[in-house]
Write a protein that holds these residues in place. Sequence first.
Motif, PDB file in Angstrom:
ATOM      1  N   LEU A 122       0.814  -1.255   0.003  1.00  0.00           N
ATOM      2  CA  LEU A 122      -0.109  -0.058   0.132  1.00  0.00           C
ATOM      3  C   LEU A 122       0.935   1.295  -0.009  1.00  0.00           C
ATOM      4  N   CYS A 123       2.201   1.350   0.287  1.00  0.00           N
ATOM      5  CA  CYS A 123       3.006   2.271   0.203  1.00  0.00           C
ATOM      6  C   CYS A 123       4.411   1.586   0.213  1.00  0.00           C
ATOM      7  N   ASP A 124       5.448   2.400  -0.258  1.00  0.00           N
ATOM      8  CA  ASP A 124       6.635   1.946  -0.380  1.00  0.00           C
ATOM      9  C   ASP A 124       7.546   1.808   0.845  1.00  0.00           C
ATOM     10  N   PHE A 125       7.139   2.713   1.741  1.00  0.00           N
ATOM     11  CA  PHE A 125       7.930   2.535   3.175  1.00  0.00           C
ATOM     12  C   PHE A 125       7.081   3.195   4.117  1.00  0.00           C
ATOM     13  N   ALA A 126       7.101   3.164   5.409  1.00  0.00           N
ATOM     14  CA  ALA A 126       6.156   3.371   6.457  1.00  0.00           C
ATOM     15  C   ALA A 126       7.123   3.939   7.838  1.00  0.00           C
ATOM     16  N   LEU A 127       6.640   5.089   8.298  1.00  0.00           N
ATOM     17  CA  LEU A 127       7.194   5.397   9.432  1.00  0.00           C
ATOM     18  C   LEU A 127       6.691   4.943  10.520  1.00  0.00           C
ATOM     19  N   GLY A 128       7.507   4.328  11.487  1.00  0.00           N
ATOM     20  CA  GLY A 128       6.884   3.602  12.828  1.00  0.00           C
ATOM     21  C   GLY A 128       7.641   4.192  13.924  1.00  0.00           C
ATOM     22  N   THR A 129       7.472   3.840  14.893  1.00  0.00           N
ATOM     23  CA  THR A 129       8.329   3.781  16.248  1.00  0.00           C
ATOM     24  C   THR A 129       8.678   2.883  17.183  1.00  0.00           C
ATOM     25  N   ASP A 130       9.829   2.923  17.839  1.00  0.00           N
ATOM     26  CA  ASP A 130      10.223   1.718  18.569  1.00  0.00           C
ATOM     27  C   ASP A 130      10.882   2.054  19.880  1.00  0.00           C
ATOM     28  N   THR A 131      10.018   1.461  20.718  1.00  0.00           N
ATOM     29  CA  THR A 131      10.511   1.877  22.202  1.00  0.00           C
ATOM     30  C   THR A 131      11.360   0.546  22.981  1.00  0.00           C
ATOM     31  N   GLY A 132      10.642  -0.302  22.272  1.00  0.00           N
ATOM     32  CA  GLY A 132      11.042  -1.973  23.049  1.00  0.00           C
ATOM     33  C   GLY A 132      11.132  -2.869  22.134  1.00  0.00           C
ATOM     34  N   GLY A 133      10.687  -2.608  20.698  1.00  0.00           N
ATOM     35  CA  GLY A 133      10.766  -3.367  19.789  1.00  0.00           C
ATOM     36  C   GLY A 133       9.737  -3.319  18.688  1.00  0.00           C
ATOM     37  N   SER A 134       9.151  -2.248  18.854  1.00  0.00           N
ATOM     38  CA  SER A 134       7.913  -1.874  18.022  1.00  0.00           C
ATOM     39  C   SER A 134       7.738  -1.547  16.469  1.00  0.00           C
ATOM     40  N   ILE A 135       9.007  -1.485  16.038  1.00  0.00           N
ATOM     41  CA  ILE A 135       9.498  -1.731  14.728  1.00  0.00           C
ATOM     42  C   ILE A 135       9.786  -3.085  14.102  1.00  0.00           C
ATOM     43  N   ARG A 136      10.525  -3.470  15.058  1.00  0.00           N
ATOM     44  CA  ARG A 136      11.559  -4.932  14.587  1.00  0.00           C
ATOM     45  C   ARG A 136      10.290  -6.132  14.950  1.00  0.00           C
ATOM     46  N   VAL A 137       9.758  -6.013  15.865  1.00  0.00           N
ATOM     47  CA  VAL A 137       8.617  -7.062  16.126  1.00  0.00           C
ATOM     48  C   VAL A 137       7.581  -7.320  14.962  1.00  0.00           C
ATOM     49  N   PRO A 138       6.751  -6.168  14.664  1.00  0.00           N
ATOM     50  CA  PRO A 138       5.701  -6.478  13.327  1.00  0.00           C
ATOM     51  C   PRO A 138       6.754  -6.514  12.315  1.00  0.00           C
ATOM     52  N   ALA A 139       7.761  -5.913  12.016  1.00  0.00           N
ATOM     53  CA  ALA A 139       8.401  -6.266  10.553  1.00  0.00           C
ATOM     54  C   ALA A 139       8.844  -7.761  10.545  1.00  0.00           C
TER      55      ALA A 139
END
Length: 409
Positions: A122-139
């Motif tokens: 739906l897009c080429d990239f997404a902005l996320g945030t990561d405090t304890g794993g919040s980008i890495r876990v869903p990735a």
Amino acid sequence: MKPGRSSPEQTGIWAYLPARPLAGRAGGPLSGLTFSAKDLFGVDGWPLQAGTLAPLPPVEESPLVTRLLELGATLVGKTHLHEIALGITGANRFGGTPNPLDPARVTGGSSSGAAASVALGLCDFALGTDTGGSIRVPAAWCGVVGFKPSKGDPLWPTGGVLPLSQTCDHAGPLARDVEAVMRVQEALSGQQVAVQSWRGLRVGVWNPAGWLDEHAQAALLEAARQAEALGATVSAVTLPDMLDAYSDIVQSEAAAVHASALALDEPGFSAGTLALLRRGAGLTPEVVTAARERRERYGALLAERMNGLDLLLAPAVPTSAPITGQDTVNVAEGSVPLRVAVLRLTVPFSMLGWPVLALPSRTPDGLSVGVQLVGHPGDDARLLGLGRALETRRDSADSAAQPIQTPLP
């Protein structure tokens, strides 16, 4: 969801989908690319709900969003997240985001919609945030790439983002491959991000085997094997569980952010989020100070273990994505609460601010786990270049199986 409206009743990816995207500047280095923003980022004229019914403190316009628009990228919408980013499944007051690989499973949080938006194209990239794993876990759970920059990197500011923990918060991108992340990094920095050779690298491997199931274990060992095939020397590294420090710091800081809502008779948070915030609000200054002191000791320990190493390989998740509503997972040591099982793998590097690139690894049943590539603070561009080289190696047809030479625990 109808264009131009924010529909809290709508579950899924979009927290807000405008009638028209915000077009990036024509002719910029990111022209032609589209991106989504997690619904913590302040966007002028767009609502910010953060997956909750609670009143929120004001959030200014995100300079990161503004900069990406100036560089030519087009913002298509805002994505759902775990309520106020305080969780790892993606659940919020409006439902949740189904996993693109299996709708019966969680996407992972807190950047749930961000991961799904790129996984589904739906897009080429997404902005996320990561405090304890919040980008890495869903990735890892959605089969995409996630990058958590070094803490305080000016290319990825957290200003204009609803905070969870000033100590641990990071902003970063998710994309379908490392090449897309490199393109965004290059545009933000104005400098080329070159593919890096692994030859001669000294690579540590953190292999907490009891904390993993067979798929997560296999993904880590395969990454170590590929590192050797690329010319690196691998050796074992051990790290402790650091959740004791992390939980007290993050929950106390989150309670301070949401103090006004917590003062209400009916704050508007879900029961689980409210319980964590109440716990954080009830921690004494002495308890929080002790947690910060433990964080300092953990920081010194990580620096000691990484001394003489160029890179660390670590698992990104303990298992593939659990079924929605599942609150425990089965790993080698037995049944473990989901939050503990996930965060003890990712927390050390966000709490201590080291840059991490999460690469997905598909499992035989069509789901995904992943590995973390951890670099030294400030070494972000080199980390991305190494990640691209490993990604290319993993994707190549001639990646023949070879036994790993260095025994790991």
